[in-house]
Scaffold this motif. Structure first.
Motif, PDB file in Angstrom:
ATOM      1  N   VAL A 123      -2.190   0.757   2.336  1.00  0.00           N
ATOM      2  CA  VAL A 123      -1.173   0.742   3.468  1.00  0.00           C
ATOM      3  C   VAL A 123      -1.821  -0.631   4.257  1.00  0.00           C
ATOM      4  O   VAL A 123      -3.131  -0.640   4.661  1.00  0.00           O
ATOM      5  CB  VAL A 123      -1.406   1.930   4.634  1.00  0.00           C
ATOM      6  N   GLN A 124      -1.028  -1.538   4.635  1.00  0.00           N
ATOM      7  CA  GLN A 124      -1.021  -2.558   5.727  1.00  0.00           C
ATOM      8  C   GLN A 124      -0.719  -2.370   6.970  1.00  0.00           C
ATOM      9  O   GLN A 124       0.688  -1.877   6.820  1.00  0.00           O
ATOM     10  CB  GLN A 124      -0.644  -3.898   4.948  1.00  0.00           C
ATOM     11  N   ALA A 125      -1.309  -2.274   8.050  1.00  0.00           N
ATOM     12  CA  ALA A 125      -0.744  -2.028   9.453  1.00  0.00           C
ATOM     13  C   ALA A 125      -1.131  -3.222  10.285  1.00  0.00           C
ATOM     14  O   ALA A 125      -2.235  -3.716  10.413  1.00  0.00           O
ATOM     15  CB  ALA A 125      -1.136  -0.704   9.630  1.00  0.00           C
ATOM     16  N   VAL A 126      -0.198  -3.114  11.397  1.00  0.00           N
ATOM     17  CA  VAL A 126      -0.639  -4.030  12.646  1.00  0.00           C
ATOM     18  C   VAL A 126      -0.120  -3.281  13.849  1.00  0.00           C
ATOM     19  O   VAL A 126       0.808  -2.763  13.818  1.00  0.00           O
ATOM     20  CB  VAL A 126       0.023  -5.560  12.528  1.00  0.00           C
ATOM     21  N   LEU A 127      -1.025  -3.447  14.725  1.00  0.00           N
ATOM     22  CA  LEU A 127      -0.772  -2.753  15.955  1.00  0.00           C
ATOM     23  C   LEU A 127      -0.974  -3.940  16.972  1.00  0.00           C
ATOM     24  O   LEU A 127      -2.172  -4.342  17.320  1.00  0.00           O
ATOM     25  CB  LEU A 127      -1.839  -1.640  16.396  1.00  0.00           C
ATOM     26  N   ASP A 128      -0.260  -4.164  17.702  1.00  0.00           N
ATOM     27  CA  ASP A 128      -0.256  -5.423  18.831  1.00  0.00           C
ATOM     28  C   ASP A 128       0.655  -5.283  19.806  1.00  0.00           C
ATOM     29  O   ASP A 128       1.250  -4.121  20.080  1.00  0.00           O
ATOM     30  CB  ASP A 128       0.038  -6.969  18.100  1.00  0.00           C
ATOM     31  N   ASP A 129       0.851  -6.385  20.831  1.00  0.00           N
ATOM     32  CA  ASP A 129       1.788  -6.141  21.885  1.00  0.00           C
ATOM     33  C   ASP A 129       3.307  -5.754  21.619  1.00  0.00           C
ATOM     34  O   ASP A 129       4.121  -5.195  22.548  1.00  0.00           O
ATOM     35  CB  ASP A 129       1.801  -7.350  22.766  1.00  0.00           C
ATOM     36  N   GLN A 173       3.454  -1.449   6.098  1.00  0.00           N
ATOM     37  CA  GLN A 173       3.945  -1.344   4.878  1.00  0.00           C
ATOM     38  C   GLN A 173       2.890  -0.599   3.935  1.00  0.00           C
ATOM     39  O   GLN A 173       1.783  -0.716   3.856  1.00  0.00           O
ATOM     40  CB  GLN A 173       4.551  -2.549   4.395  1.00  0.00           C
ATOM     41  N   VAL A 174       3.726   0.156   3.012  1.00  0.00           N
ATOM     42  CA  VAL A 174       3.167   0.742   1.988  1.00  0.00           C
ATOM     43  C   VAL A 174       3.318   0.055   0.496  1.00  0.00           C
ATOM     44  O   VAL A 174       4.507   0.032   0.104  1.00  0.00           O
ATOM     45  CB  VAL A 174       3.508   2.120   1.873  1.00  0.00           C
ATOM     46  N   LEU A 175       2.293  -0.380  -0.173  1.00  0.00           N
ATOM     47  CA  LEU A 175       2.585  -0.875  -1.510  1.00  0.00           C
ATOM     48  C   LEU A 175       1.980  -0.012  -2.528  1.00  0.00           C
ATOM     49  O   LEU A 175       1.068   0.552  -2.555  1.00  0.00           O
ATOM     50  CB  LEU A 175       1.809  -2.119  -1.641  1.00  0.00           C
ATOM     51  N   ASP A 176       2.836  -0.011  -3.757  1.00  0.00           N
ATOM     52  CA  ASP A 176       2.217   0.582  -4.737  1.00  0.00           C
ATOM     53  C   ASP A 176       1.310  -0.108  -5.665  1.00  0.00           C
ATOM     54  O   ASP A 176       0.969  -1.493  -5.155  1.00  0.00           O
ATOM     55  CB  ASP A 176       3.179   1.350  -5.574  1.00  0.00           C
ATOM     56  N   SER A 177       0.857   0.306  -6.899  1.00  0.00           N
ATOM     57  CA  SER A 177      -0.262  -0.164  -7.580  1.00  0.00           C
ATOM     58  C   SER A 177       0.436  -1.642  -8.338  1.00  0.00           C
ATOM     59  O   SER A 177      -0.202  -2.626  -8.620  1.00  0.00           O
ATOM     60  CB  SER A 177      -0.884   0.531  -8.869  1.00  0.00           C
ATOM     61  N   ALA A 178       1.561  -1.790  -8.301  1.00  0.00           N
ATOM     62  CA  ALA A 178       2.449  -2.937  -8.843  1.00  0.00           C
ATOM     63  C   ALA A 178       2.730  -3.869  -7.713  1.00  0.00           C
ATOM     64  O   ALA A 178       3.219  -4.892  -8.098  1.00  0.00           O
ATOM     65  CB  ALA A 178       3.471  -2.390  -9.468  1.00  0.00           C
ATOM     66  N   GLY A 179       2.461  -3.673  -6.593  1.00  0.00           N
ATOM     67  CA  GLY A 179       2.776  -4.466  -5.415  1.00  0.00           C
ATOM     68  C   GLY A 179       3.902  -4.233  -4.729  1.00  0.00           C
ATOM     69  O   GLY A 179       4.565  -5.181  -4.047  1.00  0.00           O
ATOM     70  N   ALA A 180       4.806  -3.392  -5.364  1.00  0.00           N
ATOM     71  CA  ALA A 180       6.134  -2.931  -4.962  1.00  0.00           C
ATOM     72  C   ALA A 180       6.055  -2.461  -3.757  1.00  0.00           C
ATOM     73  O   ALA A 180       5.381  -1.402  -3.204  1.00  0.00           O
ATOM     74  CB  ALA A 180       6.965  -2.314  -5.861  1.00  0.00           C
ATOM     75  N   LEU A 181       7.035  -2.785  -2.483  1.00  0.00           N
ATOM     76  CA  LEU A 181       6.914  -2.405  -1.134  1.00  0.00           C
ATOM     77  C   LEU A 181       7.742  -0.936  -1.358  1.00  0.00           C
ATOM     78  O   LEU A 181       8.856  -0.749  -1.796  1.00  0.00           O
ATOM     79  CB  LEU A 181       7.798  -3.145  -0.079  1.00  0.00           C
ATOM     80  N   ARG A 182       7.118   0.242  -0.932  1.00  0.00           N
ATOM     81  CA  ARG A 182       7.597   1.498  -1.142  1.00  0.00           C
ATOM     82  C   ARG A 182       8.265   2.214   0.246  1.00  0.00           C
ATOM     83  O   ARG A 182       9.238   2.836   0.321  1.00  0.00           O
ATOM     84  CB  ARG A 182       6.731   2.488  -1.853  1.00  0.00           C
ATOM     85  N   GLU A 183       7.533   1.879   1.314  1.00  0.00           N
ATOM     86  CA  GLU A 183       7.876   2.352   2.595  1.00  0.00           C
ATOM     87  C   GLU A 183       7.282   1.383   3.516  1.00  0.00           C
ATOM     88  O   GLU A 183       6.414   0.686   3.488  1.00  0.00           O
ATOM     89  CB  GLU A 183       7.368   3.868   2.990  1.00  0.00           C
ATOM     90  N   ARG A 184       8.090   1.438   4.766  1.00  0.00           N
ATOM     91  CA  ARG A 184       7.601   0.376   5.736  1.00  0.00           C
ATOM     92  C   ARG A 184       8.272   1.003   7.299  1.00  0.00           C
ATOM     93  O   ARG A 184       9.280   1.776   7.229  1.00  0.00           O
ATOM     94  CB  ARG A 184       7.991  -0.881   5.786  1.00  0.00           C
ATOM     95  N   LEU A 185       7.700   0.542   8.237  1.00  0.00           N
ATOM     96  CA  LEU A 185       7.985   1.187   9.572  1.00  0.00           C
ATOM     97  C   LEU A 185       7.953   0.087  10.646  1.00  0.00           C
ATOM     98  O   LEU A 185       6.674  -0.729  10.511  1.00  0.00           O
ATOM     99  CB  LEU A 185       7.352   2.108  10.112  1.00  0.00           C
ATOM    100  N   VAL A 186       8.779  -0.292  11.317  1.00  0.00           N
ATOM    101  CA  VAL A 186       8.544  -0.986  12.668  1.00  0.00           C
ATOM    102  C   VAL A 186       8.985  -0.336  14.007  1.00  0.00           C
ATOM    103  O   VAL A 186       9.847   0.514  13.918  1.00  0.00           O
ATOM    104  CB  VAL A 186       9.617  -2.384  12.988  1.00  0.00           C
ATOM    105  N   TRP A 187       7.781  -0.162  14.813  1.00  0.00           N
ATOM    106  CA  TRP A 187       8.110   0.877  15.812  1.00  0.00           C
ATOM    107  C   TRP A 187       7.492   0.082  17.268  1.00  0.00           C
ATOM    108  O   TRP A 187       6.645  -0.710  17.181  1.00  0.00           O
ATOM    109  CB  TRP A 187       7.156   2.030  15.683  1.00  0.00           C
ATOM    110  N   PRO A 188       8.282   0.046  18.320  1.00  0.00           N
ATOM    111  CA  PRO A 188       9.373   1.065  18.404  1.00  0.00           C
ATOM    112  C   PRO A 188      10.684   0.485  17.691  1.00  0.00           C
ATOM    113  O   PRO A 188      10.709  -0.774  17.441  1.00  0.00           O
ATOM    114  CB  PRO A 188       9.839   0.683  19.783  1.00  0.00           C
ATOM    115  N   ILE A 189      11.819   1.309  17.562  1.00  0.00           N
ATOM    116  CA  ILE A 189      12.760   0.895  16.682  1.00  0.00           C
ATOM    117  C   ILE A 189      13.809   0.328  17.595  1.00  0.00           C
ATOM    118  O   ILE A 189      14.117   0.511  18.786  1.00  0.00           O
ATOM    119  CB  ILE A 189      13.439   2.174  16.298  1.00  0.00           C
ATOM    120  N   ARG A 190      14.193  -0.809  17.238  1.00  0.00           N
ATOM    121  CA  ARG A 190      15.022  -1.509  18.080  1.00  0.00           C
ATOM    122  C   ARG A 190      16.643  -1.115  17.881  1.00  0.00           C
ATOM    123  O   ARG A 190      17.197  -0.793  16.950  1.00  0.00           O
ATOM    124  CB  ARG A 190      15.195  -3.172  17.695  1.00  0.00           C
TER     125      ARG A 190
END
Length: 207
Positions: free
Chosen positions: A11-17, A23-40
């Motif tokens: 899991v790679q995550a960023v928390l800022d202003d 985003q969640v990457l599997d062992s092949a580097g494929a993006l499996r899940e992600r989230l941007v919050w708050p939702i626009r």
């Protein structure tokens, strides 16, 4: 978790202003899940009225990465003592079981969503709060293919925070192929099929 769902990941995550992004990457580097919050919020011009009864779907196929499908229903809940299933929206193709249904059921008129994506397999259920009998409601539902089983979110009114419906599922709406027909206020079987027993039901959708 089922064999076709479980995977090694990071899991790679960023928390800022601007909020939280991950985003969640599997062992092949494929993006499996992600989230941007708050939702626009979706732009106003994307919203369309969904007529009561059966009509052509406003969206078909799979939701792509980053895409959202939003619904809004207003109306008055059924009277005290109502416990049968009542449809807000069913998405279906003729002569096949609806792969998506959302409505209320049970003595508390519990918000319930059902997704079935695999023929011959039991569908998965999501649950939310109950509706106050006889009271007016303004229900918002957001469908995201990026959030796994958390990708069915609800709130009441414009100012409430978003929350995910609760499910015992390892997958979410990401596998759902949205079919060609929608039905508001009753199920795919016609006006007598799990019809909404409250009053003044209106529906909007945006994608």
């Amino acid at each position: 978790m089922p064999e076709d769902v479980e995977y090694l990941h990071c899991v790679q995550a960023v928390l800022d202003d601007d909020g939280l992004r991950y985003q969640v990457l599997d062992s092949a580097g494929a993006l499996r899940e992600r989230l941007v919050w708050p939702i626009r919020p979706l732009p106003t011009q994307r919203w369309r009225t969904v007529p009561g009864g059966e009509s052509p779907a406003l969206f078909m196929g799979k939701l792509g990465p980053g895409r959202l499908l939003a619904f809004r229903w207003t109306g008055r809940a059924a009277a005290t003592g109502t416990s049968v299933a009542q449809t807000l929206l069913a998405a279906y193709a003729p002569h096949t079981l609806a792969p998506f249904w959302i409505g209320v059921q049970g003595p508390r008129q519990t918000l319930t969503a059902i997704i079935g994506t695999a023929p011959g397999r039991s569908p998965h259920y999501w649950h939310g709060p109950g509706f106050e009998a006889g009271a007016r409601f303004d229900l918002h539902i957001l469908v995201s293919a990026d959030m796994g089983p958390g990708g069915l979110l609800y709130r009441f009114g414009d100012r409430d925070p978003w929350s995910s419906l609760v499910a015992a599922s390892a997958t979410g709406p990401e596998r759902l192929e949205w079919p060609e027909r929608w039905s508001v206020g009753h199920g795919q079987g016609g006006p007598a099929d799990r019809r909404f027993l409250g009053a003044d039901l209106t529906a909007l959708a945006a994608c």
